[in-house]
Design a protein around this motif. Structure first.
Motif, mmCIF file in Angstrom:
data_model
loop_
_atom_site.group_PDB
_atom_site.id
_atom_site.type_symbol
_atom_site.label_atom_id
_atom_site.label_comp_id
_atom_site.label_asym_id
_atom_site.label_seq_id
_atom_site.Cartn_x
_atom_site.Cartn_y
_atom_site.Cartn_z
ATOM 1 N N ILE A 1 0.938 -1.581 -0.213
ATOM 2 C CA ILE A 1 -0.176 0.228 -0.130
ATOM 3 C C ILE A 1 0.828 1.434 -0.242
ATOM 4 C CG2 ILE A 1 -0.483 0.298 2.709
ATOM 5 C CD1 ILE A 1 -3.074 1.613 2.381
ATOM 6 N N ASN A 2 0.618 2.218 -0.770
ATOM 7 C CA ASN A 2 1.400 3.672 -1.176
ATOM 8 C C ASN A 2 1.014 4.438 -0.268
ATOM 9 O OD1 ASN A 2 -0.728 4.551 -2.645
ATOM 10 N ND2 ASN A 2 0.602 4.740 -4.161
ATOM 11 N N ASP A 3 1.324 6.060 0.280
ATOM 12 C CA ASP A 3 0.709 6.343 1.070
ATOM 13 C C ASP A 3 -0.594 7.638 0.384
ATOM 14 O OD1 ASP A 3 2.790 6.535 2.643
ATOM 15 O OD2 ASP A 3 3.656 7.838 1.784
ATOM 16 N N ALA A 4 -1.205 7.206 -0.714
ATOM 17 C CA ALA A 4 -2.694 7.716 -0.916
ATOM 18 C C ALA A 4 -3.465 6.255 -0.683
ATOM 19 C CB ALA A 4 -2.159 8.232 -2.323
ATOM 20 N N GLY A 5 -2.803 5.118 -0.384
ATOM 21 C CA GLY A 5 -4.547 4.381 -0.014
ATOM 22 C C GLY A 5 -4.354 3.458 -1.195
ATOM 23 N N PHE A 6 -3.499 3.690 -2.296
ATOM 24 C CA PHE A 6 -3.657 2.390 -3.746
ATOM 25 C C PHE A 6 -3.037 1.387 -2.803
ATOM 26 C CE2 PHE A 6 -4.033 6.164 -5.602
ATOM 27 C CZ PHE A 6 -4.357 6.491 -6.693
ATOM 28 N N VAL A 7 -3.185 0.534 -3.434
ATOM 29 C CA VAL A 7 -3.246 -0.917 -2.808
ATOM 30 C C VAL A 7 -2.951 -2.211 -3.854
ATOM 31 C CG1 VAL A 7 -3.342 -3.170 -1.407
ATOM 32 C CG2 VAL A 7 -4.802 -0.961 -0.316
ATOM 33 N N VAL A 8 -1.605 -3.146 -3.470
ATOM 34 C CA VAL A 8 -1.741 -3.472 -4.784
ATOM 35 C C VAL A 8 -1.164 -5.479 -4.223
ATOM 36 C CG1 VAL A 8 0.049 -2.880 -6.606
ATOM 37 C CG2 VAL A 8 1.529 -3.182 -4.024
ATOM 38 N N GLY A 9 -1.543 -6.646 -4.885
ATOM 39 C CA GLY A 9 -1.639 -8.050 -4.239
ATOM 40 C C GLY A 9 -2.279 -8.687 -5.499
ATOM 41 N N TYR A 10 -2.625 -10.008 -5.666
ATOM 42 C CA TYR A 10 -3.041 -10.547 -6.675
ATOM 43 C C TYR A 10 -4.215 -10.964 -6.611
ATOM 44 C CZ TYR A 10 -1.026 -14.131 -3.504
ATOM 45 O OH TYR A 10 -0.742 -14.433 -2.483
ATOM 46 N N SER A 11 -5.138 -12.027 -7.383
ATOM 47 C CA SER A 11 -7.073 -12.029 -7.044
ATOM 48 C C SER A 11 -7.326 -13.188 -8.655
ATOM 49 C CB SER A 11 -7.513 -10.186 -7.231
ATOM 50 O OG SER A 11 -9.037 -11.186 -7.339
ATOM 51 N N ARG A 12 -8.203 -13.684 -7.178
ATOM 52 C CA ARG A 12 -8.315 -15.055 -8.287
ATOM 53 C C ARG A 12 -9.576 -14.084 -9.644
ATOM 54 N NH1 ARG A 12 -8.533 -20.328 -5.020
ATOM 55 N NH2 ARG A 12 -6.620 -20.598 -4.745
ATOM 56 N N ARG A 13 -9.698 -14.439 -10.869
ATOM 57 C CA ARG A 13 -10.458 -14.434 -12.202
ATOM 58 C C ARG A 13 -11.805 -15.401 -11.257
ATOM 59 N NH1 ARG A 13 -7.061 -13.394 -17.239
ATOM 60 N NH2 ARG A 13 -5.639 -11.075 -16.242
ATOM 61 N N SER A 14 -12.821 -14.814 -12.553
ATOM 62 C CA SER A 14 -13.876 -15.242 -12.154
ATOM 63 C C SER A 14 -13.853 -17.128 -13.111
ATOM 64 C CB SER A 14 -14.983 -14.623 -12.595
ATOM 65 O OG SER A 14 -14.990 -15.309 -14.532
ATOM 66 N N THR A 15 -12.725 -17.312 -13.770
ATOM 67 C CA THR A 15 -12.561 -18.896 -14.241
ATOM 68 C C THR A 15 -11.263 -19.140 -13.752
ATOM 69 O OG1 THR A 15 -11.613 -17.601 -16.309
ATOM 70 C CG2 THR A 15 -14.538 -18.320 -15.630
#
Length: 195
Positions: A66-80
């Motif tokens: 997370i940066n100081d402006a509140g933008f968050v990164v990571g990973y995620s699953r798609r619907s398939t």
């Protein structure tokens, strides 16, 4: 030490914190069958809240930076599919999730063709205040061999540069922390002298 709670399930993990005190991580949902990335803002026990950042349509996401402006990164699953995909959550009201693999393929198809970013081993780990993201993907471009390589992705078109008000707030917070530490040191010195 303060309990940040969960999104309804039994477990949660905090991975990153910014200079404004916001925390990012992942939590089990009610029933403990799904885990979602979260953003925690505010003071624990005094109005702080954990927000479910959701996914790219699947049942799983994690937030690592997370940066100081509140933008968050990571990973995620798609619907398939079981793969996880690098994800950026914007700091808008909806915490819009951006599929960074799809974004790269759209904004720079040649570069997108050189990288495989959706897999069980791809990771998007951190983001700085200038919109630079680091992580791991599989590189098949010039000189590549299809193995995991570190990457740096410039998403500054999605993440505006910090405004002076954000910088002032961060500087004010760091000043308050320094003053608090200084006051604590003075108390310790006074106690040592009186003993």
């Amino acid at each position: 030490m303060a309990d940040l709670g969960t999104l309804g399930g039994m477990n949660s993990v905090g991975y990153a914190i910014n200079n404004a005190g916001q925390t990012a991580g992942t939590s089990a949902l009610t029933g403990d069958t799904e885990y979602h990335a979260f953003l925690y803002s505010g003071t624990p026990g005094a109005g702080g809240t954990m927000v479910d950042l959701g996914t790219l349509g699947g049942d799983y996401s994690e937030a690592f930076g997370i940066n100081d402006a509140g933008f968050v990164v990571g990973y995620s699953r798609r619907s398939t599919g079981p793969e996880v995909w690098p994800t950026l959550w914007l700091n808008d009201a909806a915490h819009t999730a951006i599929d960074l693999a799809a974004w790269l393929n759209t904004t720079n198809p040649a570069m997108g063709a050189d990288w495989v970013l959706g897999s069980s081993s791809s990771r998007t780990i951190d983001i700085n205040n200038n919109g630079l993201i680091v992580g791991t993907g599989y590189y098949n471009g010039p000189g590549g061999n299809g193995y995991a390589h570190a990457f740096m992705l410039d998403v500054s078109t999605l993440v505006p540069a910090p405004s002076s008000s954000v910088l002032l707030a961060v500087l004010g917070l760091s000043g308050a922390v320094r003053r608090r530490r200084s006051a604590a040191a003075t108390v310790r010195e006074t106690q040592a002298t009186t003993e």
